[in-house]
Motif scaffolding. Sequence first.
Motif, PDB file in Angstrom:
ATOM      1  N   MET A 231      -4.759 -10.519  -2.806  1.00  0.00           N
ATOM      2  CA  MET A 231      -5.877 -11.564  -2.046  1.00  0.00           C
ATOM      3  C   MET A 231      -5.538 -12.447  -2.920  1.00  0.00           C
ATOM      4  SD  MET A 231      -7.137  -9.427   0.410  1.00  0.00           S
ATOM      5  CE  MET A 231      -8.406 -10.992   0.444  1.00  0.00           C
TER       6      MET A 231
ATOM      7  N   ILE B 293      -9.361  -4.611  12.954  1.00  0.00           N
ATOM      8  CA  ILE B 293      -8.736  -3.495  12.099  1.00  0.00           C
ATOM      9  C   ILE B 293      -9.484  -2.602  11.325  1.00  0.00           C
ATOM     10  CG2 ILE B 293      -6.461  -2.437  11.326  1.00  0.00           C
ATOM     11  CD1 ILE B 293      -5.210  -4.078  12.641  1.00  0.00           C
TER      12      ILE B 293
ATOM     13  N   GLU C 133      -8.931   4.498  -1.023  1.00  0.00           N
ATOM     14  CA  GLU C 133      -7.953   3.519  -1.303  1.00  0.00           C
ATOM     15  C   GLU C 133      -7.589   2.919   0.368  1.00  0.00           C
ATOM     16  OE1 GLU C 133      -4.012   5.442  -1.997  1.00  0.00           O
ATOM     17  OE2 GLU C 133      -4.216   5.493  -4.235  1.00  0.00           O
ATOM     18  N   PHE C 134      -7.990   4.360   1.776  1.00  0.00           N
ATOM     19  CA  PHE C 134      -8.725   3.921   2.599  1.00  0.00           C
ATOM     20  C   PHE C 134      -9.083   3.094   3.171  1.00  0.00           C
ATOM     21  CE2 PHE C 134     -10.350   5.323   6.796  1.00  0.00           C
ATOM     22  CZ  PHE C 134      -8.636   5.219   7.553  1.00  0.00           C
TER      23      PHE C 134
ATOM     24  N   MET D 126      -6.523  13.238   4.904  1.00  0.00           N
ATOM     25  CA  MET D 126      -6.230  12.955   3.754  1.00  0.00           C
ATOM     26  C   MET D 126      -7.310  13.688   2.135  1.00  0.00           C
ATOM     27  SD  MET D 126      -7.164   8.620   3.507  1.00  0.00           S
ATOM     28  CE  MET D 126      -6.087   8.337   4.764  1.00  0.00           C
TER      29      MET D 126
ATOM     30  N   ARG E  18      -7.784   9.220  -1.500  1.00  0.00           N
ATOM     31  CA  ARG E  18      -7.251   8.925  -1.280  1.00  0.00           C
ATOM     32  C   ARG E  18      -8.366   8.432  -1.141  1.00  0.00           C
ATOM     33  NH1 ARG E  18      -2.133   9.544   1.580  1.00  0.00           N
ATOM     34  NH2 ARG E  18      -1.790   7.341   1.199  1.00  0.00           N
TER      35      ARG E  18
ATOM     36  N   TYR F 116       0.967  -0.824  -0.375  1.00  0.00           N
ATOM     37  CA  TYR F 116      -0.035  -0.101  -0.469  1.00  0.00           C
ATOM     38  C   TYR F 116       1.259   0.824  -0.376  1.00  0.00           C
ATOM     39  CZ  TYR F 116      -2.944   3.264   2.334  1.00  0.00           C
ATOM     40  OH  TYR F 116      -3.715   4.311   2.074  1.00  0.00           O
TER      41      TYR F 116
ATOM     42  N   LEU G  16     -12.235 -14.970   3.956  1.00  0.00           N
ATOM     43  CA  LEU G  16     -11.645 -16.087   3.850  1.00  0.00           C
ATOM     44  C   LEU G  16     -10.706 -17.231   4.755  1.00  0.00           C
ATOM     45  CD1 LEU G  16     -10.508 -15.867   0.171  1.00  0.00           C
ATOM     46  CD2 LEU G  16      -7.809 -15.498   1.019  1.00  0.00           C
ATOM     47  N   LEU G  17      -9.636 -16.525   5.345  1.00  0.00           N
ATOM     48  CA  LEU G  17      -9.211 -17.501   6.653  1.00  0.00           C
ATOM     49  C   LEU G  17     -10.557 -18.099   7.062  1.00  0.00           C
ATOM     50  CD1 LEU G  17      -6.555 -14.111   7.423  1.00  0.00           C
ATOM     51  CD2 LEU G  17      -6.168 -16.937   6.485  1.00  0.00           C
TER      52      LEU G  17
ATOM     53  N   ILE H 165      -8.772  -1.020   2.278  1.00  0.00           N
ATOM     54  CA  ILE H 165      -7.967  -1.162   2.922  1.00  0.00           C
ATOM     55  C   ILE H 165      -9.001  -1.969   3.360  1.00  0.00           C
ATOM     56  CG2 ILE H 165      -6.384  -1.241   4.865  1.00  0.00           C
ATOM     57  CD1 ILE H 165      -5.271  -0.682   2.917  1.00  0.00           C
TER      58      ILE H 165
ATOM     59  N   LEU I 184      -8.140  -9.044  11.623  1.00  0.00           N
ATOM     60  CA  LEU I 184      -8.393  -8.487  10.904  1.00  0.00           C
ATOM     61  C   LEU I 184      -9.328  -7.562  10.338  1.00  0.00           C
ATOM     62  CD1 LEU I 184      -7.042 -10.929   8.921  1.00  0.00           C
ATOM     63  CD2 LEU I 184      -6.129  -8.820   9.017  1.00  0.00           C
TER      64      LEU I 184
ATOM     65  N   MET J 165      -9.943  -5.425   1.992  1.00  0.00           N
ATOM     66  CA  MET J 165      -9.465  -6.168   1.755  1.00  0.00           C
ATOM     67  C   MET J 165      -8.807  -6.767   3.198  1.00  0.00           C
ATOM     68  SD  MET J 165      -5.508  -5.531   0.882  1.00  0.00           S
ATOM     69  CE  MET J 165      -5.948  -5.919   3.273  1.00  0.00           C
ATOM     70  N   LEU J 166      -9.787  -6.667   4.161  1.00  0.00           N
ATOM     71  CA  LEU J 166      -9.105  -6.582   5.677  1.00  0.00           C
ATOM     72  C   LEU J 166     -10.970  -7.775   5.508  1.00  0.00           C
ATOM     73  CD1 LEU J 166      -7.617  -4.116   8.161  1.00  0.00           C
ATOM     74  CD2 LEU J 166      -6.980  -5.878   7.066  1.00  0.00           C
TER      75      LEU J 166
ATOM     76  N   LEU K 172     -12.341  -8.628   3.604  1.00  0.00           N
ATOM     77  CA  LEU K 172     -11.887 -10.101   2.701  1.00  0.00           C
ATOM     78  C   LEU K 172     -11.351 -10.963   3.042  1.00  0.00           C
ATOM     79  CD1 LEU K 172     -12.074  -8.436  -0.478  1.00  0.00           C
ATOM     80  CD2 LEU K 172     -13.874 -10.578   0.172  1.00  0.00           C
ATOM     81  N   LEU K 173      -9.975 -10.403   4.446  1.00  0.00           N
ATOM     82  CA  LEU K 173      -9.221 -11.350   3.785  1.00  0.00           C
ATOM     83  C   LEU K 173      -9.549 -12.555   5.357  1.00  0.00           C
ATOM     84  CD1 LEU K 173      -6.142 -11.740   3.542  1.00  0.00           C
ATOM     85  CD2 LEU K 173      -5.235 -10.076   4.982  1.00  0.00           C
TER      86      LEU K 173
END
Lengths: 220, 318
Positions: free
Chosen positions: A105, B184, B296-297, B289, B293, A25, B310-311, B300, B181, B303-304, B306-307
């Motif tokens: 991912m 956060i 993007e923030f 910011m 942007r 990132y 997924l886990l 994240i 995850l 994505m967290l 999703l991760l």
Amino acid sequence: MSRIDFDVAHLLAGTLVLISFLELYQDRLYALLNVYALHALTLAASVAWQAFVQDAPHLYITAAIALLFKAIIIPVALHRIVVRLGIHREIENVVGVGPAMIAGMGLVALSMVVMLRVTEHADPLAREDLAFALSVVLLGLLMMVTRRNAVSQVVGFMSLENGLVLAATGAKGMPLVVEISVAFSILIAFIVIGIFLFRIRERFDTVDVQALDRFRGERR
Amino acid sequence: MVLIRDLAGQGAQMLLVLLLAPLFTGFVRKVKARLLRRQGPPLVQPYRDLARLMRKEVVLAENASWLFRVIPYLVFAATWVAAALVPTFRTDLLFSWSADLIAIIALLGSARFYLALAGLDVGTSFGGIGSSREVMIASLAEPAMIMIVFTLALIAGSTQLSTVAEFMVSPQVGLRVSLGLALIGLILVAIAENGRVPVDNPATHLELTMVHEAMVLEYSGRHLALIELASALKLILYVSLLACLFAPWGIGAAGASLPRLAVAVAVYLGKLAIGGFLLALFEISIAKMRVFRVPEFLGIALMLGLLATLLRFVSGSF
């Protein structure tokens, strides 16, 4: 093995994957170097925890090497290189942050699926540690692919190596000799890359590796 | 008898969040000011502001429709109900059968929808800018929030907040990567949803950067008071949600005695103080910011989420 041992080991390995994403990132070199130092620090904590859990004192040496070389010496040296090259501006990514994250991912999903299938009968601690380690390695590779700046490619390489160390410590310890020789070869590689960076800069007035392609006569 | 006691418990919880919300906002402002070595306004300043706004007359734009006048009440009601559903100091709330995480997200989403409509209603350019930015942030924050809810539901086996909180206290849940995850991710979503510093600055009226303030620029008097109170409630809601999901220790379980509940209230106040201090510390150590942007923030956060999902899906033990 008690529950908490397992959980802390997982948490540290998961944090390592998360910090790999943070590296992807970052688009400024100084921030990238700080995140890399954090990556190495987490690796040292993870290895030290494995040493404690597996009752393997030689892993403490590995942790100390990770802490000293990777979390202190290499980031400081890279910091100096960045200052001397005068390239503390933005990094040009080949692809944007969003696609890089999505690719990351996908790589994590891939390594989970592959590793958990392959190591079905292994010790559960090693098994999931391996899955995380493979993700860190793949994310390091992705980092090297998506960046054009040579310094951030070096950071990608170093975090790839962190993933290898994580895999090695999860798998019931590798011999200390191997560990030390790997650490030193990484250090040598780092020195060589450092010298190389200055040579590239002298020759082409930039550390953007696309300049090399141009000089090789390839089309952009 | 049981019904009366349950009603009293639910009522106490609703009143508690309503009374604490301005105090919490004032506390965050005070801590921020003290960390910057300023004196800062007194802790009760938000109450005074609300009282003053309540006394003032409402100035309406000439072309404001009936919607514009109704929306402050709608927004306040939806936010208050959502805040009342989050267990703060006890889990056996009367409404806990409906205290679903998805219901809370839906309530907050409808409040935001009305507010965006109000921003567009009068037809000023600032309102339009504010609404479009708010909706952009919402459309990015909500998928992330939903992914985080999925993770929690997969781990706890329910989306009901009281069940999740009781599960989190029980010893069968250890340190889990996917929970970390999700934590956060939820913090990032909470910052974006409340318009705190890296995404939006609640203290500014600079036209280039404001999001929430631009939408409510046309409001005055008691309408503005209700909207301010609703945003304070939303902030305390998210802090309570984080406390209830990830630090539910000391929360009163079903059938707890009165002294036990008093302890639970004290613990809840302590959690709020810690949360407010951390928020202030985070806000003074980071710069706002650019609007571009923000995707993007929030990417994240998505994505967290999703991760984490997924886990959780791939391996049962994460």
